[in-house]
Design an enzyme around this catalytic site. Structure first.
Site, PDB file in Angstrom:
ATOM      1  N   CYS A  32      93.472 -17.893  37.678  1.00 27.78           N
ATOM      2  CA  CYS A  32      94.107 -16.970  38.623  1.00 27.78           C
ATOM      3  C   CYS A  32      94.805 -17.689  39.783  1.00 27.78           C
ATOM      4  CB  CYS A  32      93.080 -15.987  39.175  1.00 27.78           C
ATOM      5  SG  CYS A  32      92.144 -15.178  37.887  1.00 27.78           S
TER       6      CYS A  32
ATOM      7  N   HIS B 174      95.140 -12.605  45.558  1.00 27.14           N
ATOM      8  CA  HIS B 174      94.970 -12.352  44.122  1.00 27.14           C
ATOM      9  C   HIS B 174      94.373 -10.956  43.950  1.00 27.14           C
ATOM     10  CE1 HIS B 174      94.067 -12.603  40.014  1.00 27.14           C
ATOM     11  NE2 HIS B 174      92.774 -12.828  40.140  1.00 27.14           N
TER      12      HIS B 174
ATOM     13  N   ASN C 263      94.013  -7.031  37.096  1.00 25.35           N
ATOM     14  CA  ASN C 263      93.997  -8.480  37.309  1.00 25.35           C
ATOM     15  C   ASN C 263      94.819  -9.157  36.208  1.00 25.35           C
ATOM     16  OD1 ASN C 263      93.350 -11.192  37.471  1.00 25.35           O
ATOM     17  ND2 ASN C 263      91.152 -10.862  37.709  1.00 25.35           N
TER      18      ASN C 263
HETATM   19  O1  UT7 Z   1      90.206 -13.122  38.720  1.00 21.48           O
HETATM   20  C1  UT7 Z   1      89.025 -13.659  39.250  1.00 21.48           C
HETATM   21  C2  UT7 Z   1      87.898 -13.387  38.388  1.00 21.48           C
HETATM   22  N1  UT7 Z   1      87.305 -12.100  38.391  1.00 21.48           N
HETATM   23  C3  UT7 Z   1      86.838 -11.441  39.475  1.00 21.48           C
HETATM   24  O2  UT7 Z   1      87.154 -11.739  40.587  1.00 21.48           O
HETATM   25  C4  UT7 Z   1      85.866 -10.340  39.235  1.00 21.48           C
HETATM   26  C5  UT7 Z   1      84.784 -10.340  40.285  1.00 21.48           C
HETATM   27  N2  UT7 Z   1      83.775  -9.321  40.098  1.00 21.48           N
HETATM   28  C6  UT7 Z   1      84.010  -8.000  40.172  1.00 21.48           C
HETATM   29  O3  UT7 Z   1      85.118  -7.584  40.403  1.00 21.48           O
HETATM   30  C7  UT7 Z   1      82.834  -7.058  40.034  1.00 21.48           C
HETATM   31  O4  UT7 Z   1      81.651  -7.806  40.004  1.00 21.48           O
HETATM   32  C8  UT7 Z   1      82.903  -6.159  38.773  1.00 21.48           C
HETATM   33  C9  UT7 Z   1      84.012  -5.129  38.948  1.00 21.48           C
HETATM   34  C10 UT7 Z   1      83.172  -7.001  37.542  1.00 21.48           C
HETATM   35  C11 UT7 Z   1      81.602  -5.397  38.601  1.00 21.48           C
HETATM   36  O5  UT7 Z   1      81.292  -4.660  39.752  1.00 21.48           O
HETATM   37  P1  UT7 Z   1      79.848  -4.740  40.403  1.00 21.48           P
HETATM   38  O6  UT7 Z   1      79.821  -3.801  41.524  1.00 21.48           O
HETATM   39  O7  UT7 Z   1      79.566  -6.187  40.710  1.00 21.48           O
HETATM   40  O8  UT7 Z   1      78.933  -4.183  39.254  1.00 21.48           O
HETATM   41  P2  UT7 Z   1      77.728  -4.903  38.515  1.00 21.48           P
HETATM   42  O9  UT7 Z   1      78.240  -5.974  37.618  1.00 21.48           O
HETATM   43  O10 UT7 Z   1      76.681  -5.287  39.526  1.00 21.48           O
HETATM   44  O11 UT7 Z   1      77.193  -3.707  37.651  1.00 21.48           O
HETATM   45  C12 UT7 Z   1      76.653  -2.537  38.253  1.00 21.48           C
HETATM   46  C13 UT7 Z   1      76.442  -1.505  37.171  1.00 21.48           C
HETATM   47  C14 UT7 Z   1      75.739  -2.067  35.926  1.00 21.48           C
HETATM   48  O12 UT7 Z   1      74.879  -1.067  35.433  1.00 21.48           O
HETATM   49  P3  UT7 Z   1      73.291  -1.166  35.669  1.00 21.48           P
HETATM   50  O13 UT7 Z   1      72.861  -2.454  35.064  1.00 21.48           O
HETATM   51  O14 UT7 Z   1      73.131  -1.128  37.164  1.00 21.48           O
HETATM   52  O15 UT7 Z   1      72.785   0.048  34.971  1.00 21.48           O
HETATM   53  C15 UT7 Z   1      76.874  -2.256  34.957  1.00 21.48           C
HETATM   54  O16 UT7 Z   1      76.443  -2.192  33.614  1.00 21.48           O
HETATM   55  O17 UT7 Z   1      77.712  -1.014  36.721  1.00 21.48           O
HETATM   56  C16 UT7 Z   1      77.754  -1.082  35.297  1.00 21.48           C
HETATM   57  N3  UT7 Z   1      79.137  -1.257  34.870  1.00 21.48           N
HETATM   58  C17 UT7 Z   1      79.945  -0.223  34.590  1.00 21.48           C
HETATM   59  N4  UT7 Z   1      79.744   1.102  34.623  1.00 21.48           N
HETATM   60  C18 UT7 Z   1      80.778   1.895  34.276  1.00 21.48           C
HETATM   61  C19 UT7 Z   1      79.826  -2.412  34.700  1.00 21.48           C
HETATM   62  N5  UT7 Z   1      81.072  -2.147  34.290  1.00 21.48           N
HETATM   63  C20 UT7 Z   1      81.170  -0.797  34.209  1.00 21.48           C
HETATM   64  C21 UT7 Z   1      82.218   0.075  33.846  1.00 21.48           C
HETATM   65  N6  UT7 Z   1      81.973   1.403  33.904  1.00 21.48           N
HETATM   66  N7  UT7 Z   1      83.437  -0.358  33.474  1.00 21.48           N
END
Ligand code: UT7
Length: 332
Positions: free
Chosen positions: A116, A256, A288
């Site tokens: 990125c 980004h 992204n």
């Molecule tokens: O380009 C540079 C590289 N990438 C990034 O910068 C990405 C950086 N990270 C993020 O943007 C965020 O961490 C995410 C958007 C990927 C995830 O958001 P989060 O608030 O950190 O969620 P999490 O991974 O802590 O997950 C929370 C919950 C989980 O469920 P449980 O285990 O609490 O029941 C996930 O399974 O949200 C769930 N979850 C979803 N639910 C509905 C994860 N993805 C989804 C989804 N829809 N698409």
């Protein structure tokens, strides 16, 4: 006494594939909702390249637009640097394909792999070629077809990514230009975002395909934490180097576009609120696009009249590697 050359951007271009994948579309593909995606990421839709559309096709379209804006042709270019982690093929590079397609002379043409942060890395490489006198005019393209490495059965990652390309022509300029840059890496965090198979560590086999190891894997929560601090530090570094200590002295911040919450937290650390309009956002439309995100954002910021000649822009990005890059540019 020799004066340091100023190197600036004299033309910008972009290309976005036509196909739009909305959050509603994802509701039919995985266990998710428009509300979750919007609230947790800021993304509403993203563009997806056609199956027959490769990154070199998208790069060519963006490059042609940037060359036209600079009133140049491929024959005028002395260097091509393409930032991508999703090239047509491992080799030859996308930069070689672009050199051939644009009818350039025999010039240096190579790809930069910095995920990125790739656009900022590539702009910095080109800037230094021009400063060193090795090139007069450089074409920089950032292009990604992330849909090819996105696992559309994994809700943790599939909603985040999109395809696109942005391009810039660089040259010596009378006023403005790239005033400071910062590039960094933390290779100890390599595994936080990776494409596990297909390289020399785990060449492609039936097993790697069955195990879905040719798709991007990411520890999103960990990446989130590191991204906020690293991007804010890098952005402040390129400002402080120039004695710029207040965001009031910056016209626009172009971060980004990975996650609206990351952007919000970075802006906060820089003393800026998203409601001020000082932070460029297009994540809702494109998601992204890795290296292409900052490239498309800069192009759109200029197209929309958000910035013009003389305005000061801070670009900052963060990605797999982990890499980080920031630039302070006064538009020429
Ligand atoms: O380009 C540079 C590289 N990438 C990034 O910068 C990405 C950086 N990270 C993020 O943007 C965020 O961490 C995410 C958007 C990927 C995830 O958001 P989060 O608030 O950190 O969620 P999490 O991974 O802590 O997950 C929370 C919950 C989980 O469920 P449980 O285990 O609490 O029941 C996930 O399974 O949200 C769930 N979850 C979803 N639910 C509905 C994860 N993805 C989804 C989804 N829809 N698409």
């Amino acid at each position: 006494m020799s004066q340091t050359k100023r190197v600036g951007i004299i033309g910008l271009g972009k290309y976005l594939p036509e196909k739009v994948l909305t959050n509603k579309d994802f509701e039919k593909m995985v266990e998710t909702s428009d509300q979750w995606i919007t609230e947790r990421t800021g993304i509403k839709e993203r563009r997806i390249a056609r199956p027959d559309e490769a990154t070199s096709d998208m790069a060519l379209a963006a490059a042609k637009q940037a060359l036209a804006a600079a009133q140049l042709t491929g024959a005028d270019i002395d260097l091509i640097v393409v930032a991508t982690i999703s090239p047509d093929t491992y080799f030859p590079s996308n930069a070689c394909r672009l050199q051939g397609a644009l009818g350039c002379r025999s010039i240096p043409a190579f790809d930069v792999s910095a995920a990125c942060s790739g656009y900022i890395y590539a702009l910095t490489v080109a800037e230094n070629f021009i400063k060193a006198g090795t090139a007069k005019r450089a074409l920089v393209v950032a292009v990604e077809k992330l849909s090819m490495v996105t696992d559309y059965t994994d809700r943790n990652t599939c909603v985040l990514f999109g395809d696109g390309a942005g391009a810039a022509v660089l040259s010596t300029v009378e006023t403005g230009g790239i005033l400071s840059s910062y590039l960094g890496t933390d290779g100890k965090q390599c595994e936080l975002i990776t494409l596990p198979a297909g390289g020399s560590r785990r060449p492609a086999t039936h097993e790697t395909i069955d195990q879905r190891l040719h798709y991007l894997k990411m520890n999103g929560a960990e990446v989130f934490k590191v991204a906020v601090k690293t991007m804010a530090d890098a952005a402040l570094e390129v400002m402080n180097t120039l004695g710029v200590h207040s965001p009031d002295e910056v016209s626009l911040i172009i971060p980004h576009q990975a996650n609206i919450r990351i952007i919000n937290a970075v802006a906060k650390r820089m003393g800026v609120s998203l409601t001020e309009g000082k932070v460029f956002l297009n994540i809702d439309k494109y998601g992204n696009m890795s290296a292409a995100s900052t490239a498309v954002a800069l192009c759109e910021a200029v197209e929309q009249g958000r910035v013009k000649k003389g305005d000061r822009v801070v670009m900052v990005a963060f990605g797999s590697g982990l890499t980080v890059g920031a630039l302070f540019i006064e538009l020429s």
